[in-house]
Design an enzyme around this catalytic site. Structure first.
Site, PDB file in Angstrom:
ATOM      1  N   ARG A 140      24.354   2.375   3.848  1.00 16.69           N
ATOM      2  CA  ARG A 140      23.279   2.945   4.435  1.00 16.69           C
ATOM      3  C   ARG A 140      22.190   1.606   4.858  1.00 16.69           C
ATOM      4  O   ARG A 140      22.269   0.619   4.065  1.00 16.69           O
ATOM      5  CB  ARG A 140      22.154   3.829   3.236  1.00 16.69           C
ATOM      6  CG  ARG A 140      22.904   4.821   3.189  1.00 16.69           C
ATOM      7  CD  ARG A 140      22.176   5.985   2.107  1.00 16.69           C
ATOM      8  NE  ARG A 140      20.798   6.339   3.105  1.00 16.69           N
ATOM      9  CZ  ARG A 140      20.047   6.925   2.671  1.00 16.69           C
ATOM     10  NH1 ARG A 140      19.979   7.216   1.181  1.00 16.69           N
ATOM     11  NH2 ARG A 140      19.116   7.433   3.253  1.00 16.69           N
ATOM     12  N   TYR A 142      18.152   0.980   7.006  1.00 14.06           N
ATOM     13  CA  TYR A 142      16.936   1.710   7.678  1.00 14.06           C
ATOM     14  C   TYR A 142      17.332   1.492   9.004  1.00 14.06           C
ATOM     15  O   TYR A 142      17.734   0.487   9.482  1.00 14.06           O
ATOM     16  CB  TYR A 142      15.633   0.733   6.951  1.00 14.06           C
ATOM     17  CG  TYR A 142      15.371   0.916   5.477  1.00 14.06           C
ATOM     18  CD1 TYR A 142      15.189   2.140   5.008  1.00 14.06           C
ATOM     19  CD2 TYR A 142      15.229  -0.267   4.782  1.00 14.06           C
ATOM     20  CE1 TYR A 142      14.673   2.481   3.673  1.00 14.06           C
ATOM     21  CE2 TYR A 142      15.001   0.163   3.262  1.00 14.06           C
ATOM     22  CZ  TYR A 142      14.730   1.189   3.006  1.00 14.06           C
ATOM     23  OH  TYR A 142      14.399   1.553   1.671  1.00 14.06           O
ATOM     24  N   ASP A 173      11.381  11.234  -9.268  1.00 16.37           N
ATOM     25  CA  ASP A 173      12.728  11.057  -8.471  1.00 16.37           C
ATOM     26  C   ASP A 173      13.726  10.491  -9.369  1.00 16.37           C
ATOM     27  O   ASP A 173      15.112  10.225  -8.573  1.00 16.37           O
ATOM     28  CB  ASP A 173      12.557  10.284  -7.211  1.00 16.37           C
ATOM     29  CG  ASP A 173      12.108   8.698  -7.456  1.00 16.37           C
ATOM     30  OD1 ASP A 173      11.866   8.414  -8.637  1.00 16.37           O
ATOM     31  OD2 ASP A 173      12.134   7.928  -6.571  1.00 16.37           O
ATOM     32  N   ASP A 178       9.070   2.080  -7.618  1.00 15.66           N
ATOM     33  CA  ASP A 178       9.089   1.248  -6.543  1.00 15.66           C
ATOM     34  C   ASP A 178       7.833   0.367  -6.333  1.00 15.66           C
ATOM     35  O   ASP A 178       6.925   0.764  -6.508  1.00 15.66           O
ATOM     36  CB  ASP A 178       9.402   1.967  -5.283  1.00 15.66           C
ATOM     37  CG  ASP A 178      10.647   2.782  -5.346  1.00 15.66           C
ATOM     38  OD1 ASP A 178      11.728   2.314  -5.988  1.00 15.66           O
ATOM     39  OD2 ASP A 178      10.592   3.811  -4.618  1.00 15.66           O
ATOM     40  N   ASP A 210       7.858   9.983  -5.254  1.00  5.02           N
ATOM     41  CA  ASP A 210       8.386   8.410  -5.669  1.00  5.02           C
ATOM     42  C   ASP A 210       7.249   7.521  -5.025  1.00  5.02           C
ATOM     43  O   ASP A 210       7.022   7.188  -4.164  1.00  5.02           O
ATOM     44  CB  ASP A 210       9.252   8.470  -4.423  1.00  5.02           C
ATOM     45  CG  ASP A 210      10.130   7.301  -4.231  1.00  5.02           C
ATOM     46  OD1 ASP A 210      10.013   6.486  -4.970  1.00  5.02           O
ATOM     47  OD2 ASP A 210      11.082   6.838  -3.190  1.00  5.02           O
TER      48      ASP A 210
END
Length: 300
Positions: A140, A142, A173, A178, A210
């Site tokens: 993956r 962005y 989550d 983060d 999140d």
């Protein structure tokens, strides 16, 4: 052959080889401050929770931490492992200490600024190495570069069984918290930085909460200028809006709906960010003590 580099990591509060409650209480002086960027106001008096002390389990003390890369970069086999001074594998999520006292925390870089490979701690693998995320067997990325250093706060966990009454009753989550680090330097995957939190954004991703803690590394030239949400707008104008918009829109090119933000779509101030850090550290403590179901998560 695995590539290895040595980091100077911040040390733990005290040396240990087993779970402990840190001697220094994670408390804040009574003070009230409000963010100038429409930031939510949070009183430090309200930060007194049932547990006042950060929980840490097997936190490493040796300041020399080796980062060992295994497999080719941008491949399904690529992993970044963390090694202690003896060469033993340790978990960046569980074994790196969260708090260093005086409002300073450890931050582990997963994604360097101005890159777009979607890297993350593999919470379901032994020793939780950093790897590139996948979907349907494909790596993956962005759709465009992320403009800040991005990663996690060790020894935190967003509990998927906990409904946050302040953010639309959303559940966590199931990941560490983060961090968006706004300093000028592009860091490397696996770097461990000393940071101070400045603000918090309550992102809602497909119904899950999140959190994004906005912070700055203490070695950044502007670190002494910013201590709360209003300072970010003053010395990094437009950055909070840019962070919110980036995380709101990055899934749109893939045909998915935009993410949303709670708390009135505004950044919360430093005190609120510290509250989130403390609460998610307490959730992590319950996880590693097996007081809650770990599911597929690795606890070492």
């Amino acid at each position: 052959m695995a590539a290895t580099r040595v980091l100077t990591a911040a040390t733990a509060v005290t040396q240990t080889t087993s779970c402990f409650l840190a001697k220094q209480a994670f408390t804040l002086p009574a003070k009230k401050s409000c963010g100038g960027f429409g930031g939510l106001c949070f009183s430090r008096r309200a930060l007194v929770l049932k547990s006042k002390r950060p929980f840490s389990c097997s936190a490493i003390y040796n300041p020399q931490v080796k980062v060992q890369e295994e497999g080719p970069a941008e491949s399904l086999d690529y992993r970044v492992f963390f090694l202690d001074g003896s060469g033993k594998k340790v978990s960046p999520w569980h074994d790196i200490p969260l708090t260093l006292g005086d409002g300073v925390f450890n931050f582990i870089v997963e994604i360097p600024k101005e890159s777009k490979a979607k890297m993350e701690v593999a919470t379901d693998e032994d020793f939780t190495p950093i790897k590139q995320d996948t979907k349907k067997g494909k790596l993956r990325y962005y759709p465009y570069n992320i403009n800040w250093n991005y990663g996690l706060l060790p020894q935190t966990w967003e509990d998927p069984s906990h409904a946050n009454s302040e953010v639309e009753g959303c559940f966590g989550d199931n990941d560490p918290v983060d961090v968006v680090e706004i300093g000028e330097t592009q860091r490397k995957i696996g770097d461990i930085l000393k940071i101070k939190p400045l603000a918090a954004l309550a992102m809602i991703d497909e119904g899950e909460l999140d959190w994004k803690i906005v912070a700055i590394s203490l070695d950044d030239p502007k670190a002494h200028l910013v201590n709360d949400v209003e300072d970010v707008e003053k010395h990094f104008p437009g950055t909070l809006t840019a962070i919110r918009d980036w995380f709101r829109d990055y899934k749109i090119p893939d045909g998915k709906p935009a993410n949303r933000f709670g708390l009135g779509d505004k950044p919360a101030n430093k005190d609120y960010a510290l509250k989130i850090i403390q609460e998610t550290n307490e959730s992590w403590a319950k996880l590693v003590k097996r007081s809650v179901d770990a599911g597929d998560l690795s606890l070492y």
